[in-house]
Design a protein around this motif. Structure first.
Motif, PDB file in Angstrom:
ATOM      1  N   ILE A  63       0.937  -1.143   0.167  1.00  0.00           N
ATOM      2  CA  ILE A  63       0.093  -0.265   0.043  1.00  0.00           C
ATOM      3  C   ILE A  63       0.731   1.188  -0.132  1.00  0.00           C
ATOM      4  O   ILE A  63       0.503   2.370  -0.628  1.00  0.00           O
ATOM      5  CB  ILE A  63      -0.950   0.030   1.189  1.00  0.00           C
ATOM      6  CG1 ILE A  63      -2.119  -1.153   0.979  1.00  0.00           C
ATOM      7  CG2 ILE A  63      -1.706   1.440   1.237  1.00  0.00           C
ATOM      8  CD1 ILE A  63      -3.114  -1.332   2.086  1.00  0.00           C
ATOM      9  N   HIS A  64       2.050   1.226   0.588  1.00  0.00           N
ATOM     10  CA  HIS A  64       2.814   2.079   0.737  1.00  0.00           C
ATOM     11  C   HIS A  64       3.310   2.719  -0.732  1.00  0.00           C
ATOM     12  O   HIS A  64       3.226   3.880  -1.179  1.00  0.00           O
ATOM     13  CB  HIS A  64       4.257   2.096   1.305  1.00  0.00           C
ATOM     14  CG  HIS A  64       5.340   3.170   1.168  1.00  0.00           C
ATOM     15  ND1 HIS A  64       5.384   4.368   1.804  1.00  0.00           N
ATOM     16  CD2 HIS A  64       6.571   2.924   0.313  1.00  0.00           C
ATOM     17  CE1 HIS A  64       6.524   4.810   1.383  1.00  0.00           C
ATOM     18  NE2 HIS A  64       7.023   4.089   0.585  1.00  0.00           N
ATOM     19  N   VAL A  65       3.811   1.696  -1.626  1.00  0.00           N
ATOM     20  CA  VAL A  65       3.890   1.958  -3.183  1.00  0.00           C
ATOM     21  C   VAL A  65       2.856   2.329  -3.975  1.00  0.00           C
ATOM     22  O   VAL A  65       2.797   3.299  -4.666  1.00  0.00           O
ATOM     23  CB  VAL A  65       4.417   0.531  -3.720  1.00  0.00           C
ATOM     24  CG1 VAL A  65       4.798   0.553  -5.171  1.00  0.00           C
ATOM     25  CG2 VAL A  65       5.807   0.164  -3.041  1.00  0.00           C
ATOM     26  N   LEU A  66       1.515   1.668  -3.627  1.00  0.00           N
ATOM     27  CA  LEU A  66       0.326   2.059  -4.218  1.00  0.00           C
ATOM     28  C   LEU A  66       0.071   3.774  -4.051  1.00  0.00           C
ATOM     29  O   LEU A  66      -0.482   4.486  -4.876  1.00  0.00           O
ATOM     30  CB  LEU A  66      -0.803   1.335  -3.795  1.00  0.00           C
ATOM     31  CG  LEU A  66      -0.973  -0.140  -4.152  1.00  0.00           C
ATOM     32  CD1 LEU A  66      -2.104  -0.816  -3.872  1.00  0.00           C
ATOM     33  CD2 LEU A  66      -0.609  -0.374  -5.510  1.00  0.00           C
ATOM     34  N   ASP A  67       0.215   4.010  -2.748  1.00  0.00           N
ATOM     35  CA  ASP A  67      -0.098   5.459  -2.119  1.00  0.00           C
ATOM     36  C   ASP A  67       0.676   6.423  -2.694  1.00  0.00           C
ATOM     37  O   ASP A  67       0.382   7.535  -3.328  1.00  0.00           O
ATOM     38  CB  ASP A  67      -0.050   5.609  -0.687  1.00  0.00           C
ATOM     39  CG  ASP A  67      -1.086   5.029  -0.076  1.00  0.00           C
ATOM     40  OD1 ASP A  67      -2.338   4.810  -0.430  1.00  0.00           O
ATOM     41  OD2 ASP A  67      -1.203   4.816   1.202  1.00  0.00           O
ATOM     42  N   ALA A  68       2.156   6.058  -3.034  1.00  0.00           N
ATOM     43  CA  ALA A  68       2.922   6.846  -3.870  1.00  0.00           C
ATOM     44  C   ALA A  68       2.488   7.046  -5.314  1.00  0.00           C
ATOM     45  O   ALA A  68       2.681   8.371  -5.524  1.00  0.00           O
ATOM     46  CB  ALA A  68       4.531   6.258  -3.765  1.00  0.00           C
ATOM     47  N   LEU A  69       2.150   6.137  -5.905  1.00  0.00           N
ATOM     48  CA  LEU A  69       1.635   6.112  -7.063  1.00  0.00           C
ATOM     49  C   LEU A  69       0.343   7.086  -7.387  1.00  0.00           C
ATOM     50  O   LEU A  69       0.136   7.888  -8.194  1.00  0.00           O
ATOM     51  CB  LEU A  69       1.382   4.839  -7.887  1.00  0.00           C
ATOM     52  CG  LEU A  69       2.650   4.099  -8.130  1.00  0.00           C
ATOM     53  CD1 LEU A  69       2.424   2.528  -8.174  1.00  0.00           C
ATOM     54  CD2 LEU A  69       3.257   4.581  -9.268  1.00  0.00           C
TER      55      LEU A  69
END
Length: 203
Positions: A63-69
């Motif tokens: 989710i950290h990666v998803l949020d960054a995107l």
């Protein structure tokens, strides 16, 4: 059957997150990249890249990666980027078979049944994905219920799940549209409404 327990550790196959990261330098513009990269923690990136693609990655890191995107690209571009990434992942032999699931032979119902199977291959302890409605007009409702709080409150993962469903539809050769239910999350449940033509287009 429930997929959660007292000791549940929500996770996703590392390959999904790795593919999202691998596409950054190739598929994003310099401007887009400059909006996404500062949001990604170097320690988390190093950890993700060390994992074997089939290992489980904790859902918080995903989710950290998803949020960054999501916050770096904005909703429309994020959805497009994730859908294209999901198409690339689903082209692997195993997942492509699950995604298509005999749809061209057995019809739309076979494709609809494939969604929960695909979810269980790549996601662990993040809720139960099931078909709640599937009628002859080609209207389908897929419900993701009993989500852990970290998943239930994530707009980015809800859109990612919808984009993955759309990617499976693309690969199966159907003309379809996935729409995330616009209503609020209720009782840790998302509803995805899908409209599909009855038969795939002729090759």
């Amino acid at each position: 059957m429930t997929t959660t327990s007292v000791d549940a550790k929500p996770a996703i196959r590392a390959r999904w997150t790795q593919m999202l990261l691998e596409g950054l330098d190739v598929r994003l513009s310099d401007v887009e990249l400059s909006c996404v990269r500062p949001r990604l923690e170097p320690a988390r990136l190093a950890y993700i890249r060390r994992l074997d693609p089939l290992e489980w990655l904790d859902i918080e890191t995903h989710i950290h990666v998803l949020d960054a995107l999501y916050w770096g690209l904005g909703k429309p571009r994020y959805v497009a980027y994730y859908r294209e990434t999901a198409r690339r992942i689903l082209h692997s032999r195993l997942l492509k078979t699950v995604a298509v699931a005999g749809a061209r032979v057995f019809g739309r119902a076979a494709l609809v049944r494939a969604f929960p199977r695909g979810w269980n291959l790549v996601i662990r302890d993040c809720g139960i994905l099931e078909v709640a409605r599937d009628d002859a007009r080609g209207i389908t409702e897929i419900v993701l219920r009993e989500m852990p709080p970290v998943v239930a409150r994530s707009e980015a993962i809800r859109l990612a799940t919808a984009s993955s469903i759309a990617a499976a539809i693309d690969i199966a050769g159907y003309l379809g549209k996935v729409k995330v239910d616009p209503g609020p999350v209720r009782d840790r449940t998302f509803v995805f409404r899908i409209s599909l033509v009855v038969e795939p287009p002729t090759p």
